[in-house]
Structures are given as structure tokens and as C-alpha cells.
Design a protein around this motif. Sequence first.
Motif, mmCIF file in Angstrom:
data_model
loop_
_atom_site.group_PDB
_atom_site.id
_atom_site.type_symbol
_atom_site.label_atom_id
_atom_site.label_comp_id
_atom_site.label_asym_id
_atom_site.label_seq_id
_atom_site.Cartn_x
_atom_site.Cartn_y
_atom_site.Cartn_z
ATOM 1 N N LYS A 97 0.791 -0.952 -0.054
ATOM 2 C CA LYS A 97 -0.003 -0.040 -0.191
ATOM 3 C C LYS A 97 0.409 1.281 -0.071
ATOM 4 N N SER A 98 0.915 2.117 -0.946
ATOM 5 C CA SER A 98 1.529 3.139 -1.409
ATOM 6 C C SER A 98 1.174 4.278 -1.963
ATOM 7 N N SER A 99 1.327 5.866 -1.762
ATOM 8 C CA SER A 99 0.627 6.463 -3.026
ATOM 9 C C SER A 99 1.723 7.078 -2.765
ATOM 10 N N PHE A 100 1.418 8.711 -3.693
ATOM 11 C CA PHE A 100 2.233 9.732 -4.477
ATOM 12 C C PHE A 100 1.776 10.940 -3.696
ATOM 13 N N CYS A 101 2.990 12.042 -3.499
ATOM 14 C CA CYS A 101 2.751 13.206 -3.640
ATOM 15 C C CYS A 101 3.043 13.850 -4.372
ATOM 16 N N LYS A 106 6.772 9.709 -2.458
ATOM 17 C CA LYS A 106 6.488 7.975 -1.915
ATOM 18 C C LYS A 106 5.695 7.896 -0.271
ATOM 19 N N ASP A 108 4.079 5.567 2.585
ATOM 20 C CA ASP A 108 4.157 4.053 2.636
ATOM 21 C C ASP A 108 3.136 4.288 4.005
ATOM 22 N N TYR A 109 1.947 3.296 4.122
ATOM 23 C CA TYR A 109 1.113 3.132 5.031
ATOM 24 C C TYR A 109 1.506 2.203 6.105
ATOM 25 N N TRP A 122 1.439 7.391 7.671
ATOM 26 C CA TRP A 122 2.128 7.201 6.137
ATOM 27 C C TRP A 122 3.257 7.593 7.032
ATOM 28 N N PHE A 161 -9.288 10.472 2.531
ATOM 29 C CA PHE A 161 -8.422 10.835 2.025
ATOM 30 C C PHE A 161 -7.676 11.893 2.612
#
Length: 183
Positions: A97-101, A106, A108-109, A122, A161
Motif C-alpha cells: 500500500k503506497s501513494s504519491f504526493c 512516495k 508508505d502506510y 503514513w 483521503f
Amino acid sequence: MNINKDRLQKARDGWSNRGNKRPPFAIEPEEGQRSVWDFPRPPVIEKVTQPVLVQYQGDTIVDTQNALAVLETASPPTYYIPREDVNLEILVELQGKSSFCEWKGKADYFAIKENQNRPVAWSYANPLQEFADLKDYLAFYPQHLECFVDGNRVKPQPGEFYAGWITPDLTGPFKGESGTGHW
């Protein structure tokens, strides 16, 4: 991590509100308050001088006076806690599980060990250069935890979010409320 610099710049340029002019719908702050519409874009990091406490069902995850806050136009601050001030025994890193700002990189949660279905925190293991100060810090979602600044329980930023912490000294409206998706 391979970053497409053109896509990154396009995402950064896509914001119309940049904190240099408060829109007409912004709530005028009273004395001792700050408007989130005066926060800049790109975001900035601010040292937090008040005590910060994060709990989950009575267990303390954070009790610190070493927090940082990221201030970004239209959002209440997101609080970041140094890893050494976090009770990591309560948390587990979520694999895959990750996202990008576009500003920080990147993410990590982390979840509570006993409830790994929902991320509660995160971190940026290798943040983009402008936000290198966030390395080895964790941020927490106040929607899923009890979060306090200077003894005041914070209200969570609307929506699932975003993870801003609304304190009594802030005025909005805040990104995440109904009808704010275009901000």
C-alpha cells in the motif's frame, strides 16, 4: 524510484489557489486564528511548539513536543511525528500500500496491528528533496484515532483521503468538504 519530472511539474502547476490571495468564500479569521487560505502552495513545514498526543482506544501511540506540521493552501495542517516518538509496537507497516504526493513523494502506510484493514498513518521513507525534513516522521489520520494538540482534541479534515488536523485556531472552509473536489 523513477519520477517523471514532466508529470510531477504538471501536478504541481495544477493548483489555482496558492495562498497569496484569500478567495471570497473563505471565512475571515478572528484575532488569534489563521485561515487555511493563507497557507502557501507549495506547502511549507512549521515546527510545532505545543504538545501532541495520539491515542487508539486508550493506548498512547504518540506523546511528543517534537512534531512538525505541513501547511498547505485550503487544508488544515498535517502533523508529522518523529519515528523515535512513536510507539511502533502498536503499528504494522502495510505491505503493497503506497501513494504519491507531488510535493513529498512516495508514502508508505501503517495500520493498528489488531485492525490491519485501515491505514492510520503514513511516512515518506525517501521524501522529495524539498521535504527531506519529513524523513523518519509519521503522520496520522485523526479520523481513526484520538488526536490532541495542546490538550485540545482535533477535528478531522473532512473526507477519507485527507488527514489535516482542525484545531480551534483555524478557519476554512477546508478541502475535503462537499463540493471542494475542484480546489
